[in-house]
Design a protein around this motif. Sequence first.
Motif, PDB file in Angstrom:
ATOM      1  N   CYS A  62     -40.295  49.113   6.602  1.00  0.00           N
ATOM      2  CA  CYS A  62     -39.462  48.264   7.456  1.00  0.00           C
ATOM      3  C   CYS A  62     -37.993  48.336   7.045  1.00  0.00           C
ATOM      4  O   CYS A  62     -37.659  48.277   5.863  1.00  0.00           O
TER       5      CYS A  62
ATOM      6  N   CYS B   4     -35.723  46.194   8.737  1.00  0.00           N
ATOM      7  CA  CYS B   4     -35.095  45.049   9.401  1.00  0.00           C
ATOM      8  C   CYS B   4     -33.952  44.537   8.513  1.00  0.00           C
ATOM      9  O   CYS B   4     -33.805  44.963   7.360  1.00  0.00           O
TER      10      CYS B   4
ATOM     11  N   CYS C 164     -35.099  43.222   5.080  1.00  0.00           N
ATOM     12  CA  CYS C 164     -35.607  44.267   4.177  1.00  0.00           C
ATOM     13  C   CYS C 164     -34.444  45.093   3.635  1.00  0.00           C
ATOM     14  O   CYS C 164     -34.409  45.442   2.449  1.00  0.00           O
TER      15      CYS C 164
ATOM     16  N   ASN D  12     -41.139  39.170   6.340  1.00  0.00           N
ATOM     17  CA  ASN D  12     -39.796  39.732   6.075  1.00  0.00           C
ATOM     18  C   ASN D  12     -38.870  39.644   7.282  1.00  0.00           C
ATOM     19  O   ASN D  12     -37.662  39.760   7.140  1.00  0.00           O
TER      20      ASN D  12
HETATM   21 ZN   LIG Z   1     -38.470  43.978   7.321  1.00  0.00          ZN
END
Ligand SMILES: [Zn+2]
Length: 301
Positions: A19, A21, A24, A270
């Motif tokens: 990930c 994002c 993260c 997350n």
């Molecule tokens: Zn993430």
Amino acid sequence: MIVRVLGSAAGGGLPQWNCACANCRAARTGRLARRSQSGLAISADGERWLLLNCSPDIATQIEAFAPLQPQQARGTPILGMLLTDANVDHLGGLATLRQAGATGFIVRSSAVVREIATAQPAFAPFAQPPHRWLEVPLDRTCQSEGAGDIVGNELSVRAISVPGVTPGYDGRRRRQGAVVAYEICERGRDNRLLFAPVFASIDEALMRAVSAANVAFVDGSFYSDDELIAAGLLPKRTRDLGHQPVGGAGGTLERLSGSTTRLIFTHLNNSNPMLDPQSPAHAQTRAFGADISYDGMELRF
Ligand SMILES: [Zn+2]
Ligand SMILES: [Zn+2]
């Protein structure tokens, strides 16, 4: 009672390996603290410990907390586990703890969770000697299984059935006992801990249990219902995944407004903006008076 937060993140942790994002990325640069997958360790005396869920990160979590490390050539101060559901991020650590030696663990879960989990080859050995996998009666206090048991001897434990679904690998079926919360206090005391890291909604029984607790760890997986869709991470709504969002209409903050219990959100995915102290979601949670758990958090009460 001593309560140690071993991990505070939902499945995948922070950062999650696949990930990128915003959270993260921030965890990779060090702006946000890393988080392992959720679980607590609790003890009445600091020597004999019970795990509340057992995440795939358990080995690292043990190394980060000396009281869970062996005191003899081989051994463990961990006597057993209580599992809230059969999600891999809540019991996957069992596969890591399989060299438990002659004593074994006493694992407890609902009958549904035991049925689903022990159908998996990685977890089936925990229903065989030297281990025992016991069914927790729903809405009744668990009985002690003898001197080697922390449940019933040092801690009084009651499983509360909460609204929820079985894991994705079992088809997310709505079954009673698919998810439970645990109400725990020390024998002879009334220091009540509620552990409810997963729920699809707050029904009357869960509401009563929150009110009765001194400290309640509650589902902080997602802040909003469309968080995963809005971030382009997964075409799924929070409620479809069996979680009640923290914010918004009908969210946990709204439902628990007026509660005098110390609320601690845990099991944060997350994607959750609450993870970022600069976000409005974080500010709103703190303004409500609730805490956000973190790896290594400790409480004594
Ligand atoms: Zn993430
Ligand atoms: Zn989870």
